[in-house]
Design a protein around this motif. Structure first.
Motif, PDB file in Angstrom:
ATOM      1  N   ALA A  82      -4.809   6.993   3.470  1.00  0.00           N
ATOM      2  CA  ALA A  82      -3.546   6.785   2.527  1.00  0.00           C
ATOM      3  C   ALA A  82      -4.092   6.825   1.152  1.00  0.00           C
ATOM      4  CB  ALA A  82      -2.613   5.498   2.889  1.00  0.00           C
ATOM      5  N   GLU A  83      -4.899   5.744   0.803  1.00  0.00           N
ATOM      6  CA  GLU A  83      -5.319   5.798  -0.654  1.00  0.00           C
ATOM      7  C   GLU A  83      -5.740   7.043  -1.223  1.00  0.00           C
ATOM      8  OE1 GLU A  83      -8.839   3.513  -2.716  1.00  0.00           O
ATOM      9  OE2 GLU A  83      -7.436   2.084  -1.529  1.00  0.00           O
ATOM     10  N   ASN A  84      -6.560   7.831  -0.334  1.00  0.00           N
ATOM     11  CA  ASN A  84      -7.175   9.142  -0.614  1.00  0.00           C
ATOM     12  C   ASN A  84      -5.886  10.062  -0.967  1.00  0.00           C
ATOM     13  OD1 ASN A  84      -9.800   8.270  -0.618  1.00  0.00           O
ATOM     14  ND2 ASN A  84     -10.123   9.195   1.413  1.00  0.00           N
ATOM     15  N   ASP A  96       2.071  -2.311 -12.565  1.00  0.00           N
ATOM     16  CA  ASP A  96       0.825  -1.539 -13.259  1.00  0.00           C
ATOM     17  C   ASP A  96      -0.627  -1.732 -12.548  1.00  0.00           C
ATOM     18  OD1 ASP A  96       2.767  -0.454 -15.060  1.00  0.00           O
ATOM     19  OD2 ASP A  96       2.340  -2.188 -16.456  1.00  0.00           O
ATOM     20  N   ARG A  97      -0.611  -2.458 -11.639  1.00  0.00           N
ATOM     21  CA  ARG A  97      -1.846  -2.633 -10.869  1.00  0.00           C
ATOM     22  C   ARG A  97      -2.275  -1.161 -10.311  1.00  0.00           C
ATOM     23  NH1 ARG A  97      -0.900  -7.856  -7.354  1.00  0.00           N
ATOM     24  NH2 ARG A  97      -2.311  -6.738  -6.158  1.00  0.00           N
ATOM     25  N   PRO A  98      -3.324  -1.189 -10.155  1.00  0.00           N
ATOM     26  CA  PRO A  98      -3.854   0.432  -9.366  1.00  0.00           C
ATOM     27  C   PRO A  98      -3.484   0.203  -7.769  1.00  0.00           C
ATOM     28  CG  PRO A  98      -5.846  -1.129 -10.044  1.00  0.00           C
ATOM     29  CD  PRO A  98      -4.691  -1.646 -10.423  1.00  0.00           C
ATOM     30  N   ILE A  99      -3.395   1.328  -7.143  1.00  0.00           N
ATOM     31  CA  ILE A  99      -3.218   1.148  -5.759  1.00  0.00           C
ATOM     32  C   ILE A  99      -4.284   0.731  -4.996  1.00  0.00           C
ATOM     33  CG2 ILE A  99      -1.231   3.107  -5.930  1.00  0.00           C
ATOM     34  CD1 ILE A  99      -3.798   5.050  -4.945  1.00  0.00           C
ATOM     35  N   THR A 100      -5.470   0.923  -5.538  1.00  0.00           N
ATOM     36  CA  THR A 100      -6.631   0.276  -4.906  1.00  0.00           C
ATOM     37  C   THR A 100      -6.578  -1.286  -4.536  1.00  0.00           C
ATOM     38  OG1 THR A 100      -7.850   0.075  -6.830  1.00  0.00           O
ATOM     39  CG2 THR A 100      -8.318   2.045  -5.902  1.00  0.00           C
ATOM     40  N   GLU A 101      -5.782  -1.901  -5.330  1.00  0.00           N
ATOM     41  CA  GLU A 101      -5.462  -3.302  -4.961  1.00  0.00           C
ATOM     42  C   GLU A 101      -4.452  -3.489  -3.850  1.00  0.00           C
ATOM     43  OE1 GLU A 101      -4.525  -5.615  -8.193  1.00  0.00           O
ATOM     44  OE2 GLU A 101      -6.306  -4.452  -9.501  1.00  0.00           O
ATOM     45  N   LEU A 102      -3.844  -2.705  -3.387  1.00  0.00           N
ATOM     46  CA  LEU A 102      -3.000  -2.775  -2.206  1.00  0.00           C
ATOM     47  C   LEU A 102      -3.668  -3.026  -0.874  1.00  0.00           C
ATOM     48  CD1 LEU A 102      -0.149  -0.203  -2.926  1.00  0.00           C
ATOM     49  CD2 LEU A 102       0.082  -2.692  -3.002  1.00  0.00           C
ATOM     50  N   LEU A 153      -2.933   9.583  -1.929  1.00  0.00           N
ATOM     51  CA  LEU A 153      -2.399   9.209  -3.053  1.00  0.00           C
ATOM     52  C   LEU A 153      -3.087   9.588  -4.278  1.00  0.00           C
ATOM     53  CD1 LEU A 153      -0.795   5.738  -1.944  1.00  0.00           C
ATOM     54  CD2 LEU A 153       0.729   7.729  -2.340  1.00  0.00           C
ATOM     55  N   ARG A 154      -4.268   9.305  -4.246  1.00  0.00           N
ATOM     56  CA  ARG A 154      -5.153   9.910  -5.330  1.00  0.00           C
ATOM     57  C   ARG A 154      -5.107  11.299  -5.446  1.00  0.00           C
ATOM     58  NH1 ARG A 154     -10.323   7.944  -3.772  1.00  0.00           N
ATOM     59  NH2 ARG A 154      -9.596   5.929  -3.194  1.00  0.00           N
ATOM     60  N   SER A 155      -5.138  11.986  -4.500  1.00  0.00           N
ATOM     61  CA  SER A 155      -5.124  13.381  -4.466  1.00  0.00           C
ATOM     62  C   SER A 155      -3.858  13.933  -5.163  1.00  0.00           C
ATOM     63  CB  SER A 155      -5.349  14.265  -3.390  1.00  0.00           C
ATOM     64  OG  SER A 155      -4.085  14.059  -2.455  1.00  0.00           O
ATOM     65  N   VAL A 156      -2.750  13.325  -5.344  1.00  0.00           N
ATOM     66  CA  VAL A 156      -1.700  13.506  -6.055  1.00  0.00           C
ATOM     67  C   VAL A 156      -1.287  12.895  -7.333  1.00  0.00           C
ATOM     68  CG1 VAL A 156      -0.451  14.702  -3.790  1.00  0.00           C
ATOM     69  CG2 VAL A 156      -0.072  12.254  -4.440  1.00  0.00           C
ATOM     70  N   HIS A 157      -2.346  12.166  -7.883  1.00  0.00           N
ATOM     71  CA  HIS A 157      -2.446  11.573  -8.911  1.00  0.00           C
ATOM     72  C   HIS A 157      -1.446  10.395  -9.085  1.00  0.00           C
ATOM     73  CE1 HIS A 157      -4.982  14.823 -10.415  1.00  0.00           C
ATOM     74  NE2 HIS A 157      -3.872  15.796  -9.780  1.00  0.00           N
ATOM     75  N   ILE A 158      -1.257   9.787  -8.000  1.00  0.00           N
ATOM     76  CA  ILE A 158      -0.371   8.456  -7.764  1.00  0.00           C
ATOM     77  C   ILE A 158      -1.605   7.245  -7.996  1.00  0.00           C
ATOM     78  CG2 ILE A 158       0.980   6.886  -6.336  1.00  0.00           C
ATOM     79  CD1 ILE A 158       2.344   9.369  -5.459  1.00  0.00           C
ATOM     80  N   ASP A 159      -1.785   6.911  -9.103  1.00  0.00           N
ATOM     81  CA  ASP A 159      -2.658   5.794  -9.220  1.00  0.00           C
ATOM     82  C   ASP A 159      -2.385   4.398  -9.374  1.00  0.00           C
ATOM     83  OD1 ASP A 159      -1.874   6.433 -11.505  1.00  0.00           O
ATOM     84  OD2 ASP A 159      -3.992   6.917 -12.423  1.00  0.00           O
ATOM     85  N   THR A 168       1.234   6.875  10.107  1.00  0.00           N
ATOM     86  CA  THR A 168       0.309   5.939  10.156  1.00  0.00           C
ATOM     87  C   THR A 168      -0.022   5.425   8.558  1.00  0.00           C
ATOM     88  OG1 THR A 168      -0.807   6.544  12.176  1.00  0.00           O
ATOM     89  CG2 THR A 168      -1.928   4.850  11.093  1.00  0.00           C
ATOM     90  N   SER A 169      -0.282   6.575   7.696  1.00  0.00           N
ATOM     91  CA  SER A 169      -0.494   6.104   6.489  1.00  0.00           C
ATOM     92  C   SER A 169       0.904   5.746   5.644  1.00  0.00           C
ATOM     93  CB  SER A 169      -0.767   7.359   5.749  1.00  0.00           C
ATOM     94  OG  SER A 169      -2.026   7.814   6.264  1.00  0.00           O
ATOM     95  N   LEU A 170       1.887   6.084   5.940  1.00  0.00           N
ATOM     96  CA  LEU A 170       3.319   5.869   5.787  1.00  0.00           C
ATOM     97  C   LEU A 170       3.338   4.267   5.798  1.00  0.00           C
ATOM     98  CD1 LEU A 170       5.713   6.174   3.916  1.00  0.00           C
ATOM     99  CD2 LEU A 170       6.959   7.094   6.330  1.00  0.00           C
TER     100      LEU A 170
END
Length: 87
Positions: free
Chosen positions: A35-37, A23-29, A39-45, A67-69
């Protein structure tokens, strides 16, 4: 040797910890910003939503590349997690 009740308690604690991680946000990864952008653009948060995606699906997103993968897979691996396997 641990009793059945102790093992069950440990399993329950592990499940709770896993749930908290998911349940942690992806920003903590600590992903690459690109890659973060993506994911955010497709509502993976959350990490949970991310682990429900596959490599093929991620690579289908606009701007996604290897590279992002690799960044995503590396950070998930540190947590003992992975992207969903293709079936």
């Amino acid at each position: 040797m641990k009793s059945g009740s102790s093992l069950q308690s440990l399993f329950m604690v592990k499940c709770l910890v896993d749930e908290l991680i998911l349940d942690r946000p992806i920003t903590e990864l600590g992903l690459y910003q690109r890659a973060e952008n993506i994911l955010r653009s497709v509502h993976i948060d959350t990490i949970r939503k991310l682990t429900q995606s596959s490599e093929r699906v991620f690579l289908s997103y606009r701007g996604a590349g290897t590279t992002s993968l690799k960044s995503i897979k590396r950070e998930l691996n540190k947590l003992g997690l992975s992207l969903q396997q293709e079936t």
